[in-house]
Design an enzyme around this catalytic site. Structure first.
Site, short mmCIF file in Angstrom:
data_model
loop_
_atom_site.label_atom_id
_atom_site.label_comp_id
_atom_site.label_asym_id
_atom_site.label_seq_id
_atom_site.Cartn_x
_atom_site.Cartn_y
_atom_site.Cartn_z
N GLY A 37 0.84 -1.19 0.00
CA GLY A 37 0.00 0.00 0.00
C GLY A 37 0.87 1.24 0.00
O GLY A 37 2.02 1.19 0.45
N GLN A 42 2.78 10.03 1.54
CA GLN A 42 4.11 9.39 1.58
C GLN A 42 4.99 9.79 0.41
O GLN A 42 6.20 9.58 0.44
CB GLN A 42 3.96 7.86 1.59
CG GLN A 42 3.29 7.33 2.84
CD GLN A 42 3.24 5.82 2.83
OE1 GLN A 42 2.31 5.23 2.30
NE2 GLN A 42 4.27 5.18 3.39
N CYS A 99 6.31 0.22 7.72
CA CYS A 99 5.85 1.32 6.88
C CYS A 99 7.01 1.84 6.05
O CYS A 99 8.11 2.01 6.58
CB CYS A 99 5.28 2.43 7.77
SG CYS A 99 4.77 3.88 6.83
N LEU A 100 6.74 2.10 4.78
CA LEU A 100 7.79 2.61 3.88
C LEU A 100 8.34 3.94 4.38
O LEU A 100 9.47 4.30 4.07
CB LEU A 100 7.23 2.78 2.47
CG LEU A 100 6.47 1.59 1.88
CD1 LEU A 100 5.95 1.94 0.50
CD2 LEU A 100 7.34 0.37 1.85
N HIS A 141 -4.14 0.90 7.79
CA HIS A 141 -2.82 1.55 7.75
C HIS A 141 -2.84 2.72 6.76
O HIS A 141 -2.39 3.83 7.08
CB HIS A 141 -1.76 0.52 7.36
CG HIS A 141 -0.35 1.04 7.31
ND1 HIS A 141 0.63 0.61 8.17
CD2 HIS A 141 0.23 1.95 6.49
CE1 HIS A 141 1.76 1.25 7.89
NE2 HIS A 141 1.55 2.06 6.86
N GLU A 142 -3.38 2.49 5.57
CA GLU A 142 -3.37 3.54 4.53
C GLU A 142 -4.33 4.67 4.88
O GLU A 142 -4.01 5.85 4.67
CB GLU A 142 -3.71 2.95 3.16
CG GLU A 142 -2.73 1.89 2.65
CD GLU A 142 -1.26 2.30 2.74
OE1 GLU A 142 -0.96 3.50 2.58
OE2 GLU A 142 -0.42 1.43 3.00
N HIS A 145 -2.80 7.02 7.22
CA HIS A 145 -1.87 7.96 6.56
C HIS A 145 -2.59 9.22 6.08
O HIS A 145 -2.04 10.31 6.13
CB HIS A 145 -1.22 7.30 5.34
CG HIS A 145 0.07 6.58 5.65
ND1 HIS A 145 1.14 7.20 6.26
CD2 HIS A 145 0.46 5.30 5.41
CE1 HIS A 145 2.12 6.33 6.39
NE2 HIS A 145 1.74 5.17 5.89
#
Ligand code: ZN
Length: 188
Positions: A37, A42, A99-100, A141-142, A145
């Site tokens: 995702g 991000q 997480c990226l 999670h997304e 964000h």
């Protein structure tokens, strides 16, 4: 940027050439990492847009048991815009998550086992999805964000670890046992 709540996107903006380009850029970035995702904040854009894709090949490193525990199924690529969680299962599941944007680390994060989400796709059509297991985790999670929330805000603090240490120590240990060994039971 990661801490700013994104404003809504209008139908006109969703259908614009610019948004189309952003989606392409995000799809490529997510696959390059690779990740399951990616949210617009991000990549430095404060818009309520995320892309999700969980490919079968990403599951190769998991045992059949881990796949079952995580309720992890392949999810085809799709775009999520202006999402709202309509309802969440009261049961939480706990797994390590990364997480990226917090690269190199992971922690145990409790997430609802299932969520019903309403959102618009890239054609500004309304979609409603009931996501279960890992897919529900990705959604939560997304969507976090898009509100400026990171998994570190929801993690079990004492479980925060480097990915390197996770691979070395905890990769094949069931989460309840990790928590017992780290004495995390009942702590947030
Ligand atoms: Zn993330």
């Amino acid at each position: 940027m990661l801490r700013i709540a994104a404003r809504e996107l209008s139908r006109e903006e969703i259908l614009s050439h610019k948004t189309g380009e952003l989606i392409e850029h995000m799809r490529e970035t997510m696959r390059h990492v690779p990740g399951v995702g990616l949210a617009a904040p991000q990549v430095g854009i404060s818009l309520p847009l995320a892309v999700i894709e969980d490919r079968e090949e990403y599951h190769n490193k998991l045992t059949a048991e881990q796949r079952r525990d995580r309720q992890r199924q392949p999810v085809p690529f799709h775009v999520v815009i202006n999402p709202r969680i309509l309802s969440s299962d009261s049961m939480n599941l706990e797994f390590f998550e990364g997480c990226l944007s917090v690269a190199g680390y992971a922690a145990i994060v409790p997430r609802a086992r299932a969520v019903t989400v309403e959102y618009l796709n890239e054609f500004a059509e309304t979609k409603r999805v009931h996501a279960v297991g890992w897919y529900a985790r990705i959604f939560q999670h997304e969507i976090d964000h898009l509100s400026g929330i990171l998994y570190v805000d929801r993690m079990k603090v004492g479980s925060f670890t480097t990915v390197e240490n996770l691979e070395r120590m905890w990769k094949d240990v069931p989460v309840p046992e990790v928590e017992a060994r780290l004495k995390l039971r009942g702590r947030s």
